[in-house]
Design an enzyme around this catalytic site. Sequence first.
Site, PDB file in Angstrom:
ATOM      1  N   GLU A  28       0.830  -1.204   0.000  1.00 36.59           N
ATOM      2  CA  GLU A  28       0.000   0.000   0.000  1.00 36.59           C
ATOM      3  C   GLU A  28       0.870   1.262   0.000  1.00 36.59           C
ATOM      4  OE1 GLU A  28      -4.474   0.122   1.718  1.00 36.59           O
ATOM      5  OE2 GLU A  28      -2.945   0.215   3.240  1.00 36.59           O
ATOM      6  N   HIS A  67       7.728 -26.803  -1.375  1.00 35.26           N
ATOM      7  CA  HIS A  67       7.078 -27.896  -2.105  1.00 35.26           C
ATOM      8  C   HIS A  67       5.932 -27.383  -2.959  1.00 35.26           C
ATOM      9  CE1 HIS A  67       9.307 -31.006   0.178  1.00 35.26           C
ATOM     10  NE2 HIS A  67       9.417 -29.985   1.008  1.00 35.26           N
ATOM     11  N   LYS A 114     -14.044   1.232  -4.086  1.00 31.56           N
ATOM     12  CA  LYS A 114     -15.093   1.648  -3.138  1.00 31.56           C
ATOM     13  C   LYS A 114     -16.174   2.451  -3.858  1.00 31.56           C
ATOM     14  CE  LYS A 114     -12.284   2.176   1.018  1.00 31.56           C
ATOM     15  NZ  LYS A 114     -11.695   3.158   1.921  1.00 31.56           N
TER      16      LYS A 114
HETATM   17  O1  PA5 Z   1      -3.154   1.558   5.921  1.00 28.18           O
HETATM   18  C1  PA5 Z   1      -4.242   2.065   5.749  1.00 28.18           C
HETATM   19  O2  PA5 Z   1      -4.431   3.285   5.906  1.00 28.18           O
HETATM   20  C2  PA5 Z   1      -5.435   1.225   5.371  1.00 28.18           C
HETATM   21  O3  PA5 Z   1      -5.088  -0.099   5.142  1.00 28.18           O
HETATM   22  C3  PA5 Z   1      -6.488   1.278   6.461  1.00 28.18           C
HETATM   23  O4  PA5 Z   1      -5.923   0.790   7.648  1.00 28.18           O
HETATM   24  C4  PA5 Z   1      -7.727   0.453   6.102  1.00 28.18           C
HETATM   25  O5  PA5 Z   1      -8.242   0.852   4.865  1.00 28.18           O
HETATM   26  C5  PA5 Z   1      -8.793   0.586   7.175  1.00 28.18           C
HETATM   27  O6  PA5 Z   1      -9.138   1.931   7.319  1.00 28.18           O
HETATM   28  P1  PA5 Z   1      -9.899   2.443   8.580  1.00 28.18           P
HETATM   29  O7  PA5 Z   1      -9.059   2.192   9.767  1.00 28.18           O
HETATM   30  O8  PA5 Z   1     -10.136   3.903   8.336  1.00 28.18           O
HETATM   31  O9  PA5 Z   1     -11.204   1.666   8.663  1.00 28.18           O
END
Ligand code: PA5
Length: 444
Positions: free
Chosen positions: A284, A305, A419
């Site tokens: 990410e 394996h 989303k």
């Molecule tokens: O690293 C990040 O910012 C994301 O992976 C969030 O943790 C994830 O989308 C969850 O978001 P939130 O904590 O706002 O529900």
Amino acid sequence: MGIKVCDQTLRTFLDARDLAYLEEAAAGAHKLLVGKNGAGSDFLGWLSYPETYDRAEYARVQEAARRIRETSDVLIVIGIGGSYLGALSAIELLRGRFHNLKADGLQVFFAGNNLSASYLNELLALCEGREVSVNVISKSGTTTEPAIAFRIFKQYLEQRYGRAEAAQRIYVTTDREKGTLKALADAEGYETFVVPDDIGGRYSVLTSVGMLPIAAAGCDTGAILSGAGDAMRELAAPGLANPAYHYAALRNALYRKGKTTEILVGYEPDLVSFQEWWKQLFGESEGKDGKGIFPASVCFSTDLHSMGQYIQQGLRNLFETVLFFRQPKQEYIIPCDDANADGLSFLDRMPVSRVNHRAFEAALLAHTDGGVPNIVLEAERIDAYTYGYLVYFFEKACAASGYMLGVNPFNQPGVEDYKVNMFALLGKPGYAENRTQLESRLWR
Ligand code: PA5
């Protein structure tokens, strides 16, 4: 102690130009992190967090964890992405993958990280006849998956315990003031914990996001913070002598040579969720602007394996980073068998960890010979202190690596696209405009 970056087997893959790049990349990233003037610099709170964390909040976390353990058999942790992977990784690494089958502790299950009805049904069935508490975690307070799971578990608790007692069993970790979840928590009187403004989800495991479920599971959060604190001090220096910058620079040097997939290799099943946490952190943070190393993971020797074949002889765009612990968490001695019907007497009385170590050395050499560069990250042992150290090490390496790559390692703009489509397809008010156009592109 710390983390040692071993690059001996890597040297044949790097030339003089790469070595010059390493120095330059480490210096550039350090400048941006220390000067706090790189992209996304509003989200650098994790850099000093092991020193600056709110002690009063931490004390409330410990008290809440104690209360949960006293009143509950089961804790349901609701969250997705950075709001659950850290806690899951710590609990599995420290308490073991079978932690929920052990008699000595609270059972901790995770929800709100998928949209599976069968997962939800089975989890609710598991709660029957057991005392249950819930920790819902969402920085934004608006993420769909945890919001749905929380609606379901909130109703479940209210039906079982009544609204007043349910409110005592619900713990909310979210923004200090913004978001639907914060408003709901205030209206219902739930105890709340804060996700700091300047720390993004995937950098948040050391905050209450991770600390409450980890402490409730019975892990030593003090040792985790102490490991992270030592890492913060030991990984502050500029240059390649800093293991975080060294690792970040090596992976970028390999990426520039066409090694676009990094596989994090572990030799312990308890490490699998930590590898998932690492994948989210790097994937990410770096995968954007048409760039980024694709983070993958394997558990050896299991995957020798399966994926081992591809790694040895498949497309040569891979490199491996092996997370190697010098001391095994536990030991088992292979028993003698005089009959030797299985032909294994050459292993009589050998510790299983020794066989595992030999498997590591064998795979390291075979994969290197097969054209897959290997970086080895060596740590002393698997414990709470090392967990905290590793978290900080990887967070710092990831931020530096993102800067070396020329991206903002703290945002995730690409996550929004699915989303928007999902909300349109579900008919969410304000999003439904292009629903017909999206539906026309789907098969029926
Ligand atoms: O690293 C990040 O910012 C994301 O992976 C969030 O943790 C994830 O989308 C969850 O978001 P939130 O904590 O706002 O529900």
